[in-house]
Write a protein that holds these residues in place. Structure first.
Motif, short mmCIF file in Angstrom:
data_model
loop_
_atom_site.label_atom_id
_atom_site.label_comp_id
_atom_site.label_asym_id
_atom_site.label_seq_id
_atom_site.Cartn_x
_atom_site.Cartn_y
_atom_site.Cartn_z
N LYS A 196 -40.20 48.91 -8.65
CA LYS A 196 -39.52 47.69 -9.11
C LYS A 196 -39.38 47.63 -10.62
CE LYS A 196 -39.41 44.34 -5.53
NZ LYS A 196 -40.45 44.49 -4.51
N TYR A 197 -40.26 48.36 -11.33
CA TYR A 197 -40.21 48.32 -12.80
C TYR A 197 -40.29 49.73 -13.38
CZ TYR A 197 -41.11 43.43 -11.90
OH TYR A 197 -41.00 42.15 -11.44
N ASP A 198 -39.60 49.94 -14.48
CA ASP A 198 -39.61 51.24 -15.14
C ASP A 198 -40.86 51.35 -16.05
OD1 ASP A 198 -39.21 50.21 -17.70
OD2 ASP A 198 -37.28 51.14 -17.99
N PRO A 199 -41.06 52.50 -16.69
CA PRO A 199 -42.30 52.67 -17.47
C PRO A 199 -42.46 51.69 -18.62
CG PRO A 199 -41.25 54.79 -17.08
CD PRO A 199 -40.27 53.74 -16.65
N HIS A 200 -41.39 51.01 -18.99
CA HIS A 200 -41.49 50.04 -20.09
C HIS A 200 -41.54 48.61 -19.58
CE1 HIS A 200 -39.08 53.61 -21.38
NE2 HIS A 200 -40.14 53.72 -22.15
N GLY A 201 -41.68 48.47 -18.26
CA GLY A 201 -41.79 47.14 -17.68
C GLY A 201 -40.45 46.49 -17.38
N ASP A 202 -39.36 47.24 -17.56
CA ASP A 202 -38.04 46.66 -17.27
C ASP A 202 -37.73 46.78 -15.78
OD1 ASP A 202 -37.26 45.96 -19.96
OD2 ASP A 202 -37.11 48.11 -20.35
N PRO A 203 -37.12 45.73 -15.20
CA PRO A 203 -36.85 45.74 -13.76
C PRO A 203 -35.77 46.76 -13.38
CG PRO A 203 -35.85 43.82 -14.79
CD PRO A 203 -36.68 44.48 -15.85
N ILE A 204 -35.93 47.37 -12.23
CA ILE A 204 -34.97 48.37 -11.75
C ILE A 204 -34.07 47.74 -10.71
CG2 ILE A 204 -34.73 50.59 -10.56
CD1 ILE A 204 -37.51 51.34 -11.65
N GLU A 237 -36.27 57.40 -15.67
CA GLU A 237 -37.44 57.25 -16.54
C GLU A 237 -38.71 57.23 -15.72
OE1 GLU A 237 -36.99 53.78 -19.04
OE2 GLU A 237 -35.99 54.94 -20.62
N TYR A 238 -38.68 56.49 -14.63
CA TYR A 238 -39.85 56.40 -13.75
C TYR A 238 -40.18 57.78 -13.19
CZ TYR A 238 -43.02 54.30 -10.31
OH TYR A 238 -44.12 53.94 -9.57
N PHE A 239 -39.14 58.47 -12.77
CA PHE A 239 -39.33 59.84 -12.26
C PHE A 239 -39.99 60.75 -13.29
CE2 PHE A 239 -37.60 64.19 -12.20
CZ PHE A 239 -38.04 64.64 -10.97
#
Ligand SMILES: [Mn+2]
Ligand SMILES: [Mn+2]
Ligand SMILES: [Mn+2]
Ligand SMILES: [Mn+2]
Lengths: 221, 221
Positions: B123-131, B82-84
């Motif tokens: 450290k976090y994905d686009p929705h603020g969830d930790p990776i 998602e981040y990518f």
DNA sequence: AATAATATTTAGATAAGTCTAAAAAATAAT
DNA sequence: ATTATTTTTTAGACTTATCTAAATATTATT
């Protein structure tokens, strides 16, 4: 939408028939996909009912226009992902095939078009194979193997026919990577092995017929 | 190796049990995965035989250590992809979930680790969830919803609970994207709606309880 | 042209994952 | 403590993709 198995069959059919207009045979397809002839027959019936191939019992099979288009889209995705893996993630060219074999099945036109753009719309994959555009169009490469080059000619390596890990490792080891300028210095009639000069490396190397027949080159002008 | 279906179940079980140590119930899992209870039972038996869950008939289910680890790896892949997609391919945060749902199943540790590196180990994905990292470890976020913030407090939006397209579009439209500094100016007791000031936009907006309960914030200090 | 060899297809089985409908267990209501 | 409701599991069926073994068609050989 087609299933993963359907897509793999379409791709296999494309590769098996692109140079053989008479069609592909059940056993050849089975060998290519490392499966059994009976499995192939089942899938051909299925693809036929979906109008993706022209198939008549015992008569071989060819892709329909629709099937060819679909196959080219899968091939496009495969080659773009390979380019991505080498260019953006620094994988070696002999490591990317397996991963691309999975990535080619991700369903999203938008995704692959953006990858294409990110990469700068590359025309060839890491093995020198042409990358079809979004409409399935690509430039035919002037098909010349190193085997067919006469003495004295200088050519550039532009691709390989065999993309197996073992062949790619060999090619890399002896310095025949894509883009390398080479000169055919001698052809030995005993086994048709070639003595090749690699000016950029100031080296010479002897390559067997089996190798030269799997290296694609274009004539330097 | 686990199948795609197994991986999706493991991920679902993780999400359903992370805040509920008593375990997940068949019907809840079925609702979450939009499938039938009987299908869930079948899969739970299978996961149980593979020692990925602790399951006893009629008693609910929890992930085993092995199952949790495997789930976290799938979640890691999902969030990195998602981040990518957002960072490298300019997708909007409400477009990435579906594609990541497919990409998370690509089997290659090397691939996802290189994507992680390419992205700079986010450290976090686009929705603020930790990776989670390669070992499944991640920092617990201090869990605070906008709903719980008192009048006068200034906070930064750092994530969402609901990641549905409809909610993300709404949030984006009213300007509550991740990283935005906001101030709670009033709380109306009638329906517990909040008047929020967004200094960077010089605007104020009224948000419902349903919205504020799905926005995660951290207190500015 | 008949027979042998090869290629292809069919028949029947299996595994994964799903479904509907019925049975059984657990929980709630009287 | 029965009865009713809800939840969960089982039984049996279906789809996709695969396999083995047997049957059939095609091609090659005598
Ligand atoms: Mn593939
Ligand atoms: Mn390639
Ligand atoms: Mn998924
Ligand atoms: Mn996410």
């Amino acid at each position: 939408m087609n299933t993963l198995a359907e897509e793999n069959y379409l791709k296999a059919l494309y590769h098996l028939t692109v140079q053989a207009p008479e069609g592909a045979y059940t056993n050849d397809i089975a060998a290519y996909l490392q499966t059994k002839a009976s499995s192939v027959t089942d899938m051909l019936k299925k693809l036929s009912s979906k109008k993706l191939v022209h198939y008549k019992k015992y008569q071989g099979v060819i892709l329909s226009k629709k099937g060819k288009q679909k196959a080219l889209q899968v091939i496009r995705k495969h080659r773009l992902w390979e380019y991505f893996l080498v260019e953006k993630l620094n994988f070696r060219w002999d490591e990317v095939h397996e991963i691309a074999e999975q990535l080619e099945h991700i369903q999203s036109d938008e995704l692959i078009n953006r990858i294409d753009k990110l990469l700068g719309f590359p025309k060839y994959d890491p093995h020198g194979d042409p990358i079809p555009d979004a409409d399935g169009y690509f430039e035919e490469i002037p098909f010349l193997t190193l085997f067919a080059i006469p003495i004295g000619e200088t050519v550039t390596v532009c691709g390989v026919i065999d993309s197996s890990v073992s062949f790619l490792k060999l090619i890399e080891n002896i310095g025949l990577t894509i883009g390398t300028l080479i000169k055919v210095e001698e052809i030995f009639e005993f086994d048709h092995s070639l003595k090749i000069a690699i000016p950029s490396k100031k080296t010479k190397v002897l390559v067997s017929q089996q190798i030269s027949k799997n290296v694609l080159v274009k004539i330097k002008k």
